[in-house]
Scaffold this motif. Structure first.
Motif, PDB file in Angstrom:
ATOM      1  N   ASN A  56       0.843  -1.187   0.000  1.00 44.97           N
ATOM      2  CA  ASN A  56       0.000   0.000   0.000  1.00 44.97           C
ATOM      3  C   ASN A  56       0.884   1.245   0.000  1.00 44.97           C
ATOM      4  O   ASN A  56       1.025   1.923   1.026  1.00 44.97           O
ATOM      5  N   PRO A  57       1.488   1.577  -1.134  1.00 47.33           N
ATOM      6  CA  PRO A  57       2.449   2.681  -1.144  1.00 47.33           C
ATOM      7  C   PRO A  57       1.829   4.051  -0.872  1.00 47.33           C
ATOM      8  O   PRO A  57       2.562   5.006  -0.636  1.00 47.33           O
ATOM      9  N   TRP A  58       0.504   4.166  -0.931  1.00 48.55           N
ATOM     10  CA  TRP A  58      -0.128   5.462  -0.669  1.00 48.55           C
ATOM     11  C   TRP A  58      -0.245   5.746   0.837  1.00 48.55           C
ATOM     12  O   TRP A  58      -0.519   6.869   1.222  1.00 48.55           O
ATOM     13  N   PRO A  85      -0.558  12.621 -11.256  1.00 48.46           N
ATOM     14  CA  PRO A  85      -1.249  13.074 -10.046  1.00 48.46           C
ATOM     15  C   PRO A  85      -0.770  12.352  -8.799  1.00 48.46           C
ATOM     16  O   PRO A  85      -0.197  11.270  -8.894  1.00 48.46           O
ATOM     17  N   ALA A  86      -1.023  12.948  -7.637  1.00 46.19           N
ATOM     18  CA  ALA A  86      -0.581  12.346  -6.383  1.00 46.19           C
ATOM     19  C   ALA A  86      -1.575  11.300  -5.917  1.00 46.19           C
ATOM     20  O   ALA A  86      -2.795  11.479  -6.018  1.00 46.19           O
ATOM     21  N   LEU A  87      -1.050  10.184  -5.419  1.00 43.77           N
ATOM     22  CA  LEU A  87      -1.903   9.162  -4.820  1.00 43.77           C
ATOM     23  C   LEU A  87      -2.439   9.685  -3.493  1.00 43.77           C
ATOM     24  O   LEU A  87      -1.725  10.292  -2.715  1.00 43.77           O
ATOM     25  N   GLU A  88      -3.732   9.427  -3.251  1.00 42.65           N
ATOM     26  CA  GLU A  88      -4.326   9.832  -1.982  1.00 42.65           C
ATOM     27  C   GLU A  88      -4.951   8.659  -1.254  1.00 42.65           C
ATOM     28  O   GLU A  88      -5.196   8.727  -0.057  1.00 42.65           O
ATOM     29  N   SER A  89      -5.268   7.593  -1.951  1.00 46.11           N
ATOM     30  CA  SER A  89      -5.905   6.425  -1.346  1.00 46.11           C
ATOM     31  C   SER A  89      -5.723   5.264  -2.292  1.00 46.11           C
ATOM     32  O   SER A  89      -5.046   5.363  -3.316  1.00 46.11           O
ATOM     33  N   GLU A  90      -6.371   4.169  -1.936  1.00 48.20           N
ATOM     34  CA  GLU A  90      -6.312   2.984  -2.789  1.00 48.20           C
ATOM     35  C   GLU A  90      -6.900   3.309  -4.151  1.00 48.20           C
ATOM     36  O   GLU A  90      -7.887   4.043  -4.254  1.00 48.20           O
ATOM     37  N   PRO A  91      -6.315   2.837  -5.246  1.00 49.94           N
ATOM     38  CA  PRO A  91      -6.860   3.125  -6.581  1.00 49.94           C
ATOM     39  C   PRO A  91      -8.325   2.766  -6.658  1.00 49.94           C
ATOM     40  O   PRO A  91      -8.758   1.739  -6.134  1.00 49.94           O
TER      41      PRO A  91
END
Length: 365
Positions: free
Chosen positions: A146-148, A175-181
């Motif tokens: 979970n890299p986010w 874009p920046a990751l904020e949560s699970e895809p």
């Protein structure tokens, strides 16, 4: 320490497990509320219990099914890496020891993997805010799967602190990751379809109870008995009319007709008082040749009497109304209509003029 940047994430794929989970979730979401509503309408306790127990059972199964995955993730040590602060903004917690800060970082994995952008919020002590600035390099930690879920290491080991002090991390594009895809559209469609089918299935299964399809036809109600005729008693000085239990002087035209019955054939004598209760009317005639302040009963504002009685009964200070009485007289020179209502808190009075307009109210005492 220059790092590579990563491009767009590969498109998510629909696995059979994802579709099955979406199908089961949608079915539970649709069936549980439908069972509760239908159970309440048809008064079925088993159906109500099923509607309550279904989501609880599904939650327990979902928790137990995910236990192995959570155990595997817990067994994998989190990874430590360097990251550069692209931006930071305080979003809450002013005036307290910790401040909620929203970070936008570029994370450079230590295993030569591609760098990526991530956005998250973390509480930072007010005294430590000066250690974080745009373009500064920090030490972060995140689960490999979970890299986010990145967290800044506030007190890194001396080795990582030394690496951060002399490192340079290139920015990665967003874009920046904020949560699970987000899940793909096929899973959402399957969930919605299962929700609708489950809700419709519950309604169709109990449609006979809902719409009384098998209920026998009810026999027509027996014909009502004819209304009881009023009882009239008239003398030279007064007259009374008593209605049956199925009638009231507040009914349209009932009081006017009863007064006409009592005044007919009285040599046009006026009345001294007219007293009306729900089913009782009393008139006292003026003596022949008397100079008493009489009035013509036919001139009363009969159309206003029901509204006046209702207004008096609705007064909140009497509590629950129990009885009422309407009195018409002309003792003071002008026609006066007084309505008294007795309730659980006392008796209140409403006074009106000859046109039926309210002129005074006396609350209950």
């Amino acid at each position: 320490m220059p790092t590579t940047t990563r491009g767009a994430a590969p498109p998510a794929r629909n696995t059979p497990a994802d579709l099955a989970r979406g199908l089961l979730t949608g079915g539970v979401i649709g069936a549980s509320p439908a069972a509760l509503v239908v159970g309440a309408v048809i008064e079925s306790v088993p159906l109500l219990v099923t509607g309550l127990a279904l989501p609880a059972a599904y939650g327990l199964v979902f928790f137990l099914a995910g236990a192995p995955r959570r155990a595997r993730e817990a067994a994998i040590a989190p990874r430590t890496a360097l990251a550069v602060v692209e931006s930071m903004e305080a979003v809450g917690g002013e005036g307290t020891t910790d401040v909620a800060v929203r970070f936008d970082l570029t994370v450079a994995p230590d295993d030569d993997g591609p760098a990526y952008r991530v956005a998250f919020t973390q509480d930072i002590n007010v005294a430590d805010l000066r250690d974080y600035r745009r373009g500064g390099v920090v030490v972060v930690r995140y689960p490999p799967e979970n890299p986010w879920r990145v967290r800044i290491v506030k007190r890194p080991t001396p080795e990582w602190e030394e690496r951060a002090a002399g490192a340079r991390v290139d920015s990665a594009p967003g874009p920046a990751l904020e949560s699970e895809p987000p899940e793909v559209s096929a899973v959402g469609f399957v969930r919605l379809l299962a929700l609708l089918l489950a809700a419709a299935g519950v309604v169709l299964l109990f449609r006979a109870d809902l719409f009384d399809e098998d209920a026998p036809a009810q026999p027509p109600p027996p014909p009502s008995s004819p209304s009881s005729p009023p009882t009239t008693v008239r003398t030279s000085a007064s007259g009374t009319v008593t209605l049956g239990p199925d009638r009231s002087f507040l009914d349209k035209g009932e009081l006017r007709e009863a007064v006409a019955t009592l005044t007919r054939g009285t040599d046009a004598r006026g009345a001294l008082t007219v007293v009306v209760q729900d089913r009782l009317l009393s008139i006292v005639y003026a003596p022949t040749g008397s100079q008493a302040p009489a009035f013509d009963p036919d001139s009363l504002p009969y159309d206003r009497f029901p509204a006046l009685v209702e207004e008096a009964r609705s007064s909140p200070d009497v509590g629950t109304p129990q009885t009422w009485q309407l009195t018409v007289e002309r003792l003071t020179g002008s026609l006066t209509v007084r309505i008294g209502v007795t309730g659980t808190r006392g008796t209140s009075w409403l006074e009106a003029d000859g046109d039926g307009e309210v002129v005074r109210r006396t609350p209950a005492r």
